[in-house]
Design an enzyme around this catalytic site. Sequence first.
Site, PDB file in Angstrom:
ATOM      1  N   CYS A   2      32.977  35.878  42.005  1.00 15.85           N
ATOM      2  CA  CYS A   2      33.279  37.142  42.244  1.00 15.85           C
ATOM      3  C   CYS A   2      33.581  37.033  43.720  1.00 15.85           C
ATOM      4  O   CYS A   2      34.327  37.946  43.853  1.00 15.85           O
ATOM      5  CB  CYS A   2      32.401  38.437  42.543  1.00 15.85           C
ATOM      6  N   ASN A   3      33.097  35.664  44.233  1.00 17.61           N
ATOM      7  CA  ASN A   3      32.896  35.643  45.742  1.00 17.61           C
ATOM      8  C   ASN A   3      34.666  35.913  46.423  1.00 17.61           C
ATOM      9  O   ASN A   3      34.882  36.615  47.740  1.00 17.61           O
ATOM     10  CB  ASN A   3      33.032  34.658  46.358  1.00 17.61           C
TER      11      ASN A   3
END
Length: 182
Positions: free
Chosen positions: A78-79
């Site tokens: 999800c960075n």
Amino acid sequence: MPTEKTFAEFFAGIGLMRMGLERRGWRIALANDIDPQKAEMYRENFPDADEHFLLGDIHKLLPDEIPTVALATASFPCNDLSLAGGREGLQGANSSAFWGFIKILRSMEMRRPPLVLIENVPGFLTSTSGRDFEDAMLALNDLGYTVDPFILDAAWFVPQSRQRLFVVGLKQDPKAAETIQE
């Protein structure tokens, strides 16, 4: 078409998706992650990991390494989607791994699982003004999946508020999911 509740867990991490699915009678057929430290923790949690865990980049997995399963899960990084991250979207260095998942599904052709489950942060919905989410859903549609996104808050289950976005995909063939044993 698989007739039993088997699944492949992509971006497996330490196996949290596996923990939940096995409680509901599902059986792991494949787990994959790129991070050696997460792989080691996975092995500590699951002594049978050597039978099904593939350490490596999803972009480099070969179609014949992927077993036929009823469900494919993807809790991809999800960075680049998170409001706390760089917001580079599905083109970012980490979150672009989603496209590796799509590539795997595409390569499975007639063996594509009847169900897919994606989990990520709610920021996925607004990444690049919503275009990333739209592109991802259209990619699943192009592979024959009807998709249904929803947000759940972990506070319903544990004493922590943590919202997560889930997308359930069902192959458009209405008989696809009916063949999976209850």
